[in-house]
Design a protein around this motif. Structure first.
Motif, PDB file in Angstrom:
ATOM      1  N   VAL A  84      -8.597-123.279  -6.600  1.00 59.68           N
ATOM      2  CA  VAL A  84      -8.945-122.284  -7.611  1.00 59.68           C
ATOM      3  C   VAL A  84      -7.684-121.627  -8.171  1.00 59.68           C
ATOM      4  O   VAL A  84      -7.558-121.404  -9.387  1.00 59.68           O
ATOM      5  CB  VAL A  84      -9.903-121.228  -7.028  1.00 59.68           C
ATOM      6  N   LEU A 120     -14.117-117.325 -10.788  1.00 61.47           N
ATOM      7  CA  LEU A 120     -14.104-118.179  -9.606  1.00 61.47           C
ATOM      8  C   LEU A 120     -13.205-117.615  -8.508  1.00 61.47           C
ATOM      9  O   LEU A 120     -13.550-117.647  -7.324  1.00 61.47           O
ATOM     10  CB  LEU A 120     -13.641-119.581  -9.994  1.00 61.47           C
ATOM     11  N   LYS A 152     -11.471-119.135 -14.540  1.00 61.42           N
ATOM     12  CA  LYS A 152     -10.644-118.891 -13.362  1.00 61.42           C
ATOM     13  C   LYS A 152     -10.799-117.494 -12.778  1.00 61.42           C
ATOM     14  O   LYS A 152     -10.951-117.367 -11.539  1.00 61.42           O
ATOM     15  CB  LYS A 152      -9.174-119.159 -13.691  1.00 61.42           C
TER      16      LYS A 152
END
Length: 412
Positions: free
Chosen positions: A400, A291, A288
């Motif tokens: 995201v 991204l 995470k």
């Protein structure tokens, strides 16, 4: 086994992107050969529209081959996709042009691109799952990054082959017959891919799931939509900043073909390096954070960075800017592959990730060169190419942010 698994997995993805790169690089010549009665801009739009046809077929291939791979195994699915992909690539190289068979030429070009797209739709999910399912639990990010890394291997080889032929043959022979050679060479990769994949066994994760008697969890529309949004930004950015940029830099920034090619090669190398680094980093700090950072860069910096290329930056700085944009593409997709595979349960993994990824590729990526060309034509401003990248980031950012970390967790 590790090296053999990686080679068998990535060879199809490399072939797919070799073909896409060659097609984009030779788009102007293909436009002349298959759409000779159109003006230069219209012919280019028509050529990129045919390019996008392959992406329309991708979700169909992703669904059909995904279902097949979830039932019969990853290995049979990968054997099928590499054969279909090589056939489509070879067909483009062998097609008679418009001067020879008239309107049948562009129609058969559409068929060839549809065949490539159908096979590529199954290839992405099959090879990504194959790699990540074989990987050690704490190195799935790194192993998964080899999958998109093969994209840039294919792009580099495609660019090198096209450039070498231009140098060796000259413009006249390249337009007459030399444009066919890269596609015919690509078709030869098919038998090598089949040989490599036949020597690798089925993934232990799939074998274990096949013997599980518990009811399989159904794929929900919400999960598919979430994954679709999750990957959208990379679908736009890759096709704009790497596939479309050679054309963009020549038509709209005033670069020579050699300058645009050299810059794109360097940006591709930067992207490939960032891919592997991103995958390894995501194993350490999680998927995470990597991204999220990459998505925010696309959202906030796409406009000012491309503006630098178009307005007064030195050539060296402009090349560095394209390399930075390419590296950010690599940062996203290097962590994305493992994250996307980890989202779905094993018994529906190929169907779920192939469908969501390929729908995003069709909607946001496949027609990106066409949309970018149309935006510039409609607005009269080359900077409008960034609007599409920013849109992709806006779609991906909520997904995201909502993503639950999967690094280090057992595969379902």
């Amino acid at each position: 086994m590790g090296v053999r698994v990686v080679v068998a997995s990535v060879i199809g993805n490399a072939l797919e992107w070799y073909d896409f790169t060659v097609y984009a690089f030779l788009a102007t010549i293909i436009g002349h050969r298959f759409f000779p009665h159109s003006g230069p801009t219209v012919a280019l739009l028509q050529t990129f529209a045919v390019f996008g046809v392959g992406f329309v077929a991708r979700p169909l291939g992703g669904l059909a081959i995904g279902l097949f791979g979830d039932r019969k195994g990853r290995k049979p699915a990968l054997l099928l996709t590499i054969g279909l992909m090589a056939a489509g690539t070879g067909l483009i190289g062998a097609l008679p042009d418009y001067a020879t068979i008239g309107v049948w030429a562009p129609l058969l070009l559409v068929v060839a691109r549809a065949l490539q797209g159908f096979s590529a739709g199954g290839e992405w999910g099959g090879s990504a799952s194959f790699l990540v399912e074989w990987a050690p639990a704490r190195r799935r990010g790194l192993y998964g990054s080899f999958h998109p890394g093969s994209i840039f291997l294919g792009q580099l080889i495609g660019t090198a082959v096209a450039d070498l032929l231009v140098v060796l043959l000259g413009r006249a022979d390249m337009e007459a017959w030399g444009w066919r050679v890269p596609f015919l060479l690509g078709a030869l990769i098919g038998p090598l891919g089949l040989l490599a994949r036949r020597r690798i066994g089925e993934t232990p994760v799939f074998i274990a799931a096949r013997t599980d008697t518990a009811p399989a969890r159904r794929l929900s529309a919400g999960k598919l939509l979430f994954a679709f949004c999750f990957v959208s930004v990379q679908s736009v950015a890759i096709y704009i900043y790497l596939s479309y940029f050679p054309t963009f830099l020549q038509h709209d920034a005033g670069w020579t073909a050699r300058e645009a090619l050299t810059s794109t090669v360097l940006a591709t190398i930067a992207t490939g390096c960032a891919v592997v680094g991103s995958g390894a980093l995501s194993d350490r700090i999680g998927r995470k954070p990597v991204l999220l950072f990459s998505c925010l860069v696309f959202l906030l910096l796409s406009y000012p960075l491309v503006w630098l290329i178009l307005h007064g930056a030195t050539h060296a700085l402009a090349v560095l800017v394209q390399c930075a944009l390419g590296a950010n593409c690599g940062l996203f997709i290097g962590s994305m592959t493992a994250a996307l595979v980890e989202m779905f349960p094993t018994r529906s993994r190929l169907t779920g990730l192939s469908t969501s990824y390929n729908l995003a590729s069709m909607v946001f990526g496949g027609f990106a060169p066409f949309i970018a060309t149309g935006l510039i034509a409609a607005t009269g401003a080359a900077i409008s190419v960034t609007y599409y990248v920013i849109l992709g980031a806006v779609v991906s950012l909520p997904a995201v942010l909502a993503f639950r970390e999967t690094a280090g967790q057992p595969l379902d």
